[in-house]
Write an enzyme that holds these catalytic residues in place. Structure first.
Site, PDB file in Angstrom:
ATOM      1  N   GLU A   1      -2.698  -2.642  -5.504  1.00 32.35           N
ATOM      2  CA  GLU A   1      -1.250  -2.380  -5.494  1.00 32.35           C
ATOM      3  C   GLU A   1      -0.425  -3.632  -5.832  1.00 32.35           C
ATOM      4  OE1 GLU A   1      -0.330   0.459  -5.716  1.00 32.35           O
ATOM      5  OE2 GLU A   1      -1.448   1.815  -4.404  1.00 32.35           O
TER       6      GLU A   1
ATOM      7  N   HIS B   1      -1.130   3.726   4.885  1.00 34.17           N
ATOM      8  CA  HIS B   1      -1.337   5.165   4.731  1.00 34.17           C
ATOM      9  C   HIS B   1      -1.153   5.810   6.106  1.00 34.17           C
ATOM     10  CE1 HIS B   1      -4.128   4.618   0.949  1.00 34.17           C
ATOM     11  NE2 HIS B   1      -2.904   4.141   0.766  1.00 34.17           N
TER      12      HIS B   1
ATOM     13  N   HIS C   1       0.717   9.951  -0.431  1.00 38.22           N
ATOM     14  CA  HIS C   1       0.027   8.652  -0.455  1.00 38.22           C
ATOM     15  C   HIS C   1       0.265   7.841   0.825  1.00 38.22           C
ATOM     16  CE1 HIS C   1      -0.843   4.789  -3.038  1.00 38.22           C
ATOM     17  NE2 HIS C   1      -1.215   4.624  -1.785  1.00 38.22           N
TER      18      HIS C   1
ATOM     19  N   HIS D   1       2.170  -2.152   2.909  1.00 42.58           N
ATOM     20  CA  HIS D   1       1.886  -0.785   2.446  1.00 42.58           C
ATOM     21  C   HIS D   1       0.802  -0.182   3.332  1.00 42.58           C
ATOM     22  CE1 HIS D   1       0.605   2.634   0.193  1.00 42.58           C
ATOM     23  NE2 HIS D   1      -0.516   2.076  -0.225  1.00 42.58           N
TER      24      HIS D   1
HETATM   25  P1  13P Z   1      -6.478  -1.998  -2.073  1.00 48.99           P
HETATM   26  O1  13P Z   1      -7.745  -1.976  -1.246  1.00 48.99           O
HETATM   27  O2  13P Z   1      -6.754  -2.267  -3.530  1.00 48.99           O
HETATM   28  O3  13P Z   1      -5.441  -2.916  -1.499  1.00 48.99           O
HETATM   29  O4  13P Z   1      -5.888  -0.537  -2.086  1.00 48.99           O
HETATM   30  C1  13P Z   1      -5.730   0.215  -0.930  1.00 48.99           C
HETATM   31  C2  13P Z   1      -4.573   1.135  -1.079  1.00 48.99           C
HETATM   32  O5  13P Z   1      -3.983   1.431  -0.076  1.00 48.99           O
HETATM   33  C3  13P Z   1      -4.160   1.649  -2.393  1.00 48.99           C
HETATM   34  O6  13P Z   1      -2.942   2.334  -2.297  1.00 48.99           O
END
Ligand code: 13P
Length: 212
Positions: free
Chosen positions: A71, A91, A151, A89
């Site tokens: 990202e 999830h 996402h 960021h």
């Molecule tokens: P990375 O492991 O590349 O940081 O990606 C994880 C992710 O959350 C992608 O949206």
């Protein structure tokens, strides 16, 4: 605390707060003309300061040979658009659930104001792409948080600590909104009510303005 330590501490806090599973999620901190970002496929709960990858903001080049987060385009887009000092960021569960249901987080609580206003949902795009970075940059305009459709979520602030705290607060707001929607038709705060909260927060010095 130096930037690498702040990043590692923030990453471990994100994991400890249950905002990610597996190797999901990534964080970065601005470091002059560069950023320090978590490596691709990192387990955030085990991140050490030495794991951070230095990336030049101008062109996205990794300067120390590491494999930066997929990202990286999203993080660079945030730093290009505002004077954020850190980006997180995740999830996180309820943010992700809500991102499949709404186009903005329903303002069910005055905590909405902590994000600069109603939190928008950026349209879906493949992870790690410039398309996603552009959609998120747009959703973040005048805000310090956004959801990413199907996402997850992103927050930014002047410090990693604050950006992590916002990610935790956003997850809470999304859980309240989700349960309120599930239970019925929640009353929503209108623009006038949100503006009064913003005024009150400024008057009582609760407010930390979103990074412009
Ligand atoms: P990375 O492991 O590349 O940081 O990606 C994880 C992710 O959350 C992608 O949206």
């Amino acid at each position: 605390m130096d930037a690498r330590e702040a990043l590692a501490e923030g990453a471990r806090a994100v994991a400890a707060s249950g905002l990610v599973v597996g190797s999901a999620g990534n964080l970065s901190v601005r470091a002059g003309d560069d950023m320090l970002i978590t490596p691709r496929r990192a387990q955030l709960g085990a991140l050490e300061p030495g794991d951070a990858v230095r990336v030049r903001l101008e062109d996205g080049d990794a300067l120390d040979g590491g494999e930066p987060s997929s990202e990286t385009p999203l993080h660079r887009a945030v730093y290009a658009a505002c004077d954020a000092g850190a980006v997180v960021h995740t999830h996180s569960h309820f943010a992700t659930v809500l991102s499949t249901l709404v186009e903005e987080v329903p303002p069910v609580h005055y905590a909405t104001v902590a994000f600069g206003g109603r939190v928008r949902v950026a349209p879906y795009a493949t992870f790690g792409t410039g398309e996603l970075a552009e959609a998120v940059e747009h959703a973040l305009r005048d805000r310090c948080a956004a959801l990413l459709a199907n996402h997850g979520a992103v927050t930014h602030a002047r410090t990693v600590e604050r950006a992590v705290r916002l990610a935790v607060e956003l997850e809470w707001l999304c859980s309240v909104a989700y349960h309120a929607i599930l239970a019925g038709s929640p009353a929503l705060l209108d623009d006038d009510q949100l503006e009064r909260v913003a005024e009150q927060s400024r008057a009582l010095r609760y407010a930390e303005a979103p990074t412009p």
